[in-house]
Enzyme design. Structure first.
Site, PDB file in Angstrom:
ATOM      1  N   HIS A  64       0.851  -1.194   0.000  1.00 28.66           N
ATOM      2  CA  HIS A  64       0.000   0.000   0.000  1.00 28.66           C
ATOM      3  C   HIS A  64       0.888   1.247   0.000  1.00 28.66           C
ATOM      4  CE1 HIS A  64      -3.895  -1.857   1.857  1.00 28.66           C
ATOM      5  NE2 HIS A  64      -3.342  -2.675   0.971  1.00 28.66           N
ATOM      6  N   GLU A  75       1.002   3.840   1.931  1.00 26.48           N
ATOM      7  CA  GLU A  75       1.549   4.211   3.244  1.00 26.48           C
ATOM      8  C   GLU A  75       2.743   3.335   3.607  1.00 26.48           C
ATOM      9  OE1 GLU A  75      -3.034   4.542   3.769  1.00 26.48           O
ATOM     10  OE2 GLU A  75      -1.631   3.447   2.503  1.00 26.48           O
ATOM     11  N   CYS A 134      -6.282   2.088   5.911  1.00 25.70           N
ATOM     12  CA  CYS A 134      -6.910   0.817   6.257  1.00 25.70           C
ATOM     13  C   CYS A 134      -6.305   0.347   7.594  1.00 25.70           C
ATOM     14  CB  CYS A 134      -6.644  -0.211   5.159  1.00 25.70           C
ATOM     15  SG  CYS A 134      -4.946  -0.801   5.091  1.00 25.70           S
ATOM     16  N   CYS A 193      -2.457  -0.352   7.419  1.00 31.89           N
ATOM     17  CA  CYS A 193      -1.643   0.857   7.316  1.00 31.89           C
ATOM     18  C   CYS A 193      -1.725   1.701   8.585  1.00 31.89           C
ATOM     19  CB  CYS A 193      -2.053   1.659   6.092  1.00 31.89           C
ATOM     20  SG  CYS A 193      -1.630   0.805   4.558  1.00 31.89           S
TER      21      CYS A 193
END
Length: 150
Positions: free
Chosen positions: A53, A55, A83, A86
């Site tokens: 992801h 992040e 999410c 993260c």
């Protein structure tokens, strides 16, 4: 604050990079003392790795650049509210503040806040929405998924 808006624009530009490569358009940047330390966008499709992801990419790069897993004096700017995975990474990296653009649209939208405020963790991250960029960030995602369904 002008700086916050500039940093959110950097995160949006990262999301657009991902979009051009067929990734879900989410971008992030890590900032320390008013300077961008790292940037990232989703690369799950390219890497075939569920963990990649925006992040996570930005945090990994920041840790490498600063030679430390503790990002105590850093902030992260993300185009979408993090999410749970993260959010956990942000807290564990001890990032001070997380600024985000668009809200998550699924029913468990408060999971990020629960993780950031958890008493089980020894660090708290402040979560702040950048309202000015909320619609821009949301539109990137909405258009991406609308085009995917065609």
């Amino acid at each position: 604050m002008k700086e916050n808006l500039e940093f959110m624009e950097i995160a949006i530009n990262e999301a657009k990079k991902g979009l051009k490569k067929g990734e879900v358009p989410i971008g992030a940047c890590v900032v320390k003392a008013g300077k961008v330390i790292s940037k990232g966008y989703n690369i799950r499709e390219k890497s075939k790795n569920a963990l990649k992801h925006a992040e996570i990419i930005a945090i990994e790069k920041a840790c490498k650049k600063l030679h430390d897993w503790r990002l105590n004096d850093c902030e992260i700017y993300v185009t979408l509210k993090p999410c749970p995975m993260c959010a956990g990474a942000i807290v564990n990296a001890r990032i001070k503040i997380c600024y985000y653009g668009a809200d998550e649209t699924n029913a468990n939208d408060n999971l990020c806040e629960q993780i950031f405020e958890s008493t089980r963790l020894n660090h708290k991250t402040i979560l702040k929405k950048e309202e000015k960029y909320s619609s821009v960030c949301a539109t990137l995602l909405t258009e991406f998924f609308k085009n995917k369904r065609k």
